[in-house]
Each structure stands twice: as C-alpha cells, then as structure tokens.
Design a protein around this motif. Structure first.
Motif, PDB file in Angstrom:
ATOM      1  N   UNK A  44       9.518  12.654   3.434  1.00 46.25           N
ATOM      2  CA  UNK A  44       9.826  14.068   3.189  1.00 46.25           C
ATOM      3  C   UNK A  44      11.075  14.141   2.334  1.00 46.25           C
ATOM      4  N   UNK A  45      11.104  15.099   1.419  1.00 44.75           N
ATOM      5  CA  UNK A  45      12.263  15.297   0.556  1.00 44.75           C
ATOM      6  C   UNK A  45      13.119  16.428   1.087  1.00 44.75           C
ATOM      7  N   UNK A  46      14.425  16.368   0.816  1.00 43.44           N
ATOM      8  CA  UNK A  46      15.298  17.477   1.174  1.00 43.44           C
ATOM      9  C   UNK A  46      14.966  18.665   0.281  1.00 43.44           C
ATOM     10  N   UNK A  47      15.171  19.878   0.744  1.00 42.04           N
ATOM     11  CA  UNK A  47      14.846  21.053  -0.077  1.00 42.04           C
ATOM     12  C   UNK A  47      15.619  21.098  -1.396  1.00 42.04           C
ATOM     13  N   UNK A  67       5.487  13.346   8.648  1.00 42.23           N
ATOM     14  CA  UNK A  67       6.690  14.122   8.922  1.00 42.23           C
ATOM     15  C   UNK A  67       6.781  15.284   7.950  1.00 42.23           C
ATOM     16  N   UNK A  68       7.583  16.262   8.308  1.00 40.79           N
ATOM     17  CA  UNK A  68       7.839  17.412   7.435  1.00 40.79           C
ATOM     18  C   UNK A  68       9.265  17.872   7.677  1.00 40.79           C
ATOM     19  N   UNK A  69       9.954  18.264   6.624  1.00 37.79           N
ATOM     20  CA  UNK A  69      11.324  18.754   6.723  1.00 37.79           C
ATOM     21  C   UNK A  69      11.330  20.267   6.853  1.00 37.79           C
ATOM     22  N   UNK A  70      12.313  20.807   7.552  1.00 39.93           N
ATOM     23  CA  UNK A  70      12.475  22.259   7.609  1.00 39.93           C
ATOM     24  C   UNK A  70      12.864  22.754   6.224  1.00 39.93           C
ATOM     25  N   UNK A  71      12.454  23.944   5.849  1.00 38.37           N
ATOM     26  CA  UNK A  71      12.784  24.452   4.509  1.00 38.37           C
ATOM     27  C   UNK A  71      14.276  24.544   4.221  1.00 38.37           C
ATOM     28  N   UNK A 119      17.713  14.182  -1.991  1.00 36.23           N
ATOM     29  CA  UNK A 119      17.575  13.098  -1.034  1.00 36.23           C
ATOM     30  C   UNK A 119      16.215  13.115  -0.381  1.00 36.23           C
ATOM     31  N   UNK A 120      15.982  12.137   0.492  1.00 37.03           N
ATOM     32  CA  UNK A 120      14.692  12.058   1.171  1.00 37.03           C
ATOM     33  C   UNK A 120      14.816  11.204   2.430  1.00 37.03           C
ATOM     34  N   UNK A 144       0.841  -1.206   0.000  1.00 46.72           N
ATOM     35  CA  UNK A 144       0.000   0.000   0.000  1.00 46.72           C
ATOM     36  C   UNK A 144       0.873   1.252   0.000  1.00 46.72           C
ATOM     37  N   UNK A 145       0.663   2.135  -0.983  1.00 39.11           N
ATOM     38  CA  UNK A 145       1.373   3.414  -1.036  1.00 39.11           C
ATOM     39  C   UNK A 145       0.885   4.279   0.126  1.00 39.11           C
ATOM     40  N   UNK A 146       1.812   5.014   0.762  1.00 38.64           N
ATOM     41  CA  UNK A 146       1.437   5.810   1.932  1.00 38.64           C
ATOM     42  C   UNK A 146       1.763   7.295   1.816  1.00 38.64           C
ATOM     43  N   UNK A 147       2.641   7.687   0.870  1.00 37.90           N
ATOM     44  CA  UNK A 147       3.035   9.100   0.828  1.00 37.90           C
ATOM     45  C   UNK A 147       3.599   9.478  -0.537  1.00 37.90           C
ATOM     46  N   UNK A 148       3.594  10.781  -0.799  1.00 42.29           N
ATOM     47  CA  UNK A 148       4.176  11.368  -2.000  1.00 42.29           C
ATOM     48  C   UNK A 148       4.953  12.607  -1.603  1.00 42.29           C
ATOM     49  N   UNK A 149       6.079  12.862  -2.279  1.00 44.19           N
ATOM     50  CA  UNK A 149       6.877  14.073  -2.066  1.00 44.19           C
ATOM     51  C   UNK A 149       7.320  14.604  -3.416  1.00 44.19           C
ATOM     52  N   UNK A 150       7.210  15.912  -3.617  1.00 43.93           N
ATOM     53  CA  UNK A 150       7.579  16.516  -4.887  1.00 43.93           C
ATOM     54  C   UNK A 150       9.013  17.003  -4.912  1.00 43.93           C
TER      55      UNK A 150
END
Length: 443
Positions: free
Chosen positions: A134-137, A174-178, A141-142, A87-93
């Motif tokens: 979460x992806x790196x700005x 989760x969320x990464x800092x900008x 990476x992620x 099951x897919x759980x997340x997407x990051x652009x």
C-alpha cells in the motif's frame, strides 16, 4: 478442390454419452476460402493485482511476471517483465496517477513514472513472503506486508503488525486509510486487523465459499471492501453501497484483487486471466463468458455465440460457458494437434455431469472457424449435440498450430447437481441455420 480454396476436413463425429453409451456420427467434408483476420496477444502470466487511477477512469493490472496492463486513462510507464525478480504480488499507484510501484514475494520494489524509490526488502531475510503493498496518500512512501502480517515501512510510519501473533490464516492484502494515519490487513479467512484505523467488521468466523484474496479502502475512509477468489464481495463501513459481485463471472480463473478510486463511484474486481469488471449504479453484474485476451479465445467466444444463436432461433434455452468443460476442451484440442485427430474419453466427466457430449473438428491453415460451425450444423450427430435440450453448459477449446492449422473441441454437459436433464430421441432438422456465415476468424 479449386485453386485458392483452403482444405477443410472435419473427420470428427459427435459423441453423446448417457451413462456409458455413445453414438458417433459420420465424417463431414467441406472447403472454405482463406481470409485474413486480426489477432490478440495472449496473457504471458496471471494477473495478481490492480490499482485504479485517481480520476476513476482507468486502472493498471500487473502480472506475476511483472508485466503491466493498462486500461482507460492509465498510462504505461514500464514493467518488470524483463528484469530479474521473484513472483510479483502487488501494484500500487501514485497520488498523481502518473506512476506506480510493483513488489515481489522477496520484497523487491520496482518504481515507474513519478513513483519514487524509497527502499525495499530485497536481500534481507524474510520469515514469510510478501503478499501485499500500500502507498501513502502523499505518494512519498509505502508499506509492504508479509503473509504473517509483518509490516515493512519505507518513508511511511509504522503503526503495528501481526508479525508476532499466531494467525488462523495468512494475510493476503492490505489497504491504507485515505489520511495515511493507519492501515488494515486482511487474512484469507476474512479476518481484519486494524492499526490506527477504525474497525468496521470482518468475515472472520463466517464460513466462506472461497478465500479472501484482496481488499481496498473506501476513498472517504469510512470502510473497506474485501474480494474472494470466486468474485464474491464483502463491504464494511458506512455509506458503502453494494453494486454487485463477480460470483457468476467465470470461476475458471480466480478473482485476485479489488480496487476503488476517489474519482469513481463503485469498484473494480480483477481476475487472474485479466478479466476486470466494473460495478457501479449503472453497470450490470457480469456473466461467465470465454476470455477474449487471445486469438483462440476470440474464436471460442464466437463459437459460443453461434451455438446460442442456433438454440435461440429454435426457442431453446442458451447454454452457459463452463470453465471446467472449457479447460478440458482446450487441453484436448492441444492433444489432438500433437497426437492425432480423435475423440477424448469424455466419459471421465460423468459424475460432475450426468449427461455429456463432444464435437471435434480440424482444418488446415486458413480454415475459418465459422465454416466448421456450419459444417457441424449440417451433420446430424454434431447438430444433435449443439441443439440437445438437456445440455445446459458448454466449453470450447481452440488450438492453433504453428503452421496455422486449427483444432476445435466442443464439450457439452448437464451438471449432476441440476437433476435429470430433458432428453429427446429426435434428430433436429438442419433448417433453419441461424449462422451459416463463415465469419473472418482463423488461426
């Protein structure tokens, strides 16, 4: 019947239940011309995540099956719908907005567009499933996070985790800092865990109506936003205005994610049924309406509009869409298609509602759903349900068979929590009919 006319038989009566009594109306018969109408593809799997484009003019949503839905300037670069995965759980652009990553519960990562693959947890033992990404700005990476707060870094710096801690509730996002120097994790109870990132507050210890399902970092790095399954929103940090929530948007499907973009002022909330609402200084809070992501949904929405148009012309308050009644009505329409045309045992809804009613109808291939509404309005029992002053909620179920036949169920209710309903012993007159047209929608 004349040639070129599609058969339409409403052998349905209306059923109004007060306590344990009911009255059934006489059968109604009519006929309508067959017309063509367009259709909308149904959602293949529930939406589980959302990612906004850098411009703020679009977003991607991903389903549990790996299918990707686009909106605005978000382009489609591929999906995992046809590939083996859990099951897919997340997407990051990506930073450019020209690609995205998907991850599943086992930590497999799927890359599309200019999203580079940096590794995954596929084939490795996990104590608990992956729940977020979460992806790196920089886009180079992620990170993946598991429900125990374990962090897996891929070409991204590890700043710590809760993998060795005993948590009250599982991590759901989760969320990464900008600036890419840290990240936040959120648990289903709203608890926040900061790793090389400023702590702005949490909902931990505060009773919630529904669990937290996702989070997004403020583009300026000065806060974060949490979303609950009921569409409730919680914002933390400076310069983080509240533009509204999706609490009343339709509780029939859970809110699954929230997204923000450096190019937009505000935020989006995505629901499992693909509804997505924008919140900004210029938008209004959404209201509960039928989903129009399918042909049957379009017809249900049209029938809701017809009900409220009839009530409005008679100076009656509108009915609001009720997901519970809609789910019940949809299941009953499908049951009729398989097991025959008859009323449901709607009395089982009493308790949640202290006043309930039901209209049913069926038509052969080519029958226009608007013609069924018109026939209902010419039947005393059906019309009494549609115009009953005590009904405040409604759900409509539309089922199309493989041969194009249509089955409709309208279930009406007055919630017990709303007190005693207003009742009337007078059958409302036929005229005026606000929507006598048949429209163009059919199976």
């Amino acid at each position: 019947m004349h040639a070129g006319i599609a058969a339409l038989a409403i052998v349905a009566g209306s059923l109004v239940v007060v306590g344990n009594t009911h009255a059934q109306a006489a059968p109604v018969h009519s006929a309508q011309v067959t017309l063509q109408s367009s259709s909308v593809s149904a959602l293949a799997a529930p939406v589980v995540g959302i990612a906004a484009t850098p411009s703020g003019n679009g977003y991607w949503r991903v389903g549990a099956d790996g299918g990707v839905l686009t909106a605005g300037d978000a382009h489609f670069y591929g999906s995992a719908a046809g590939r083996p995965h859990d099951r897919i759980v997340a997407i990051a652009g990506t930073r450019s907005g020209h690609g995205y990553w998907l991850t599943d519960r086992q930590g497999a990562v799927f890359s599309y567009g200019d999203a580079a693959y940096h590794g995954s947890m596929a084939g490795h033992h996990l104590n608990l499933p992956i729940t977020g990404m979460a992806a790196t700005p920089t886009g180079n990476g992620y990170w993946l996070v598991a429900s125990d707060g374990g962090i897996f870094s891929f070409n991204a710096r590890f700043h710590g985790s809760t993998g060795g801690m005993r948590l009250n509730q599982p991590i759901t996002g989760m969320a990464a800092t900008p600036n890419g120097q840290g990240y936040w994790l959120v648990a289903s109870d709203g608890g926040i865990f900061s790793f090389n990132a400023h702590f702005y507050g949490s909902m931990g210890g505060t009773p919630l109506n529904q669990p937290i399902t996702g989070m997004a970092a403020a583009p300026n790095g000065n806060g974060y936003t949490l979303v609950a399954a009921d569409g409730g929103l919680f914002r933390f940090g400076s310069n983080s205005p509240f533009y509204g929530s999706a609490v009343n948007a339709c509780p029939g499907a859970a809110a699954v994610a929230v997204a923000m973009s450096p190019g937009a002022r505000g935020y989006w909330i995505a629901f499992a049924d693909a509804r997505t609402y924008a919140f900004s200084p210029s938008t209004q809070a959404p209201k509960c309406d039928p989903s129009t992501s399918s042909k049957s949904g379009l017809m249900a929405a049209d029938l809701l509009g017809r009900i409220n148009d009839e009530r409005s012309i008679r100076h009656l308050p509108p009915m609001t869409w009720d997901p519970n009644l809609a789910n019940y009505a949809g299941a009953w329409s499908a049951d009729m298609a398989s097991h025959g045309f008859r009323h449901s045992s709607i009395g089982i809804l009493l308790g949640t509602y202290n006043y309930v009613g039901e209209n049913i109808a069926a038509g052969s291939a080519g029958t226009l759903e608007g013609s069924l509404h018109d026939a209902w309005m010419h039947s005393d029992g059906h019309r009494a349900n549609i115009l009953a002053p005590g009904f405040t909620r409604v759900g409509v179920g539309v089922f199309c068979t493989a041969n194009g036949s249509i089955y409709l169920t309208q279930d009406f209710g007055h919630p017990s929590s709303a007190g005693s309903p207003q009742t009337s012993s007078t059958t409302p007159p036929v005229d005026p009919i606000a929507r006598p047209d048949s429209g163009s929608l059919h199976c």
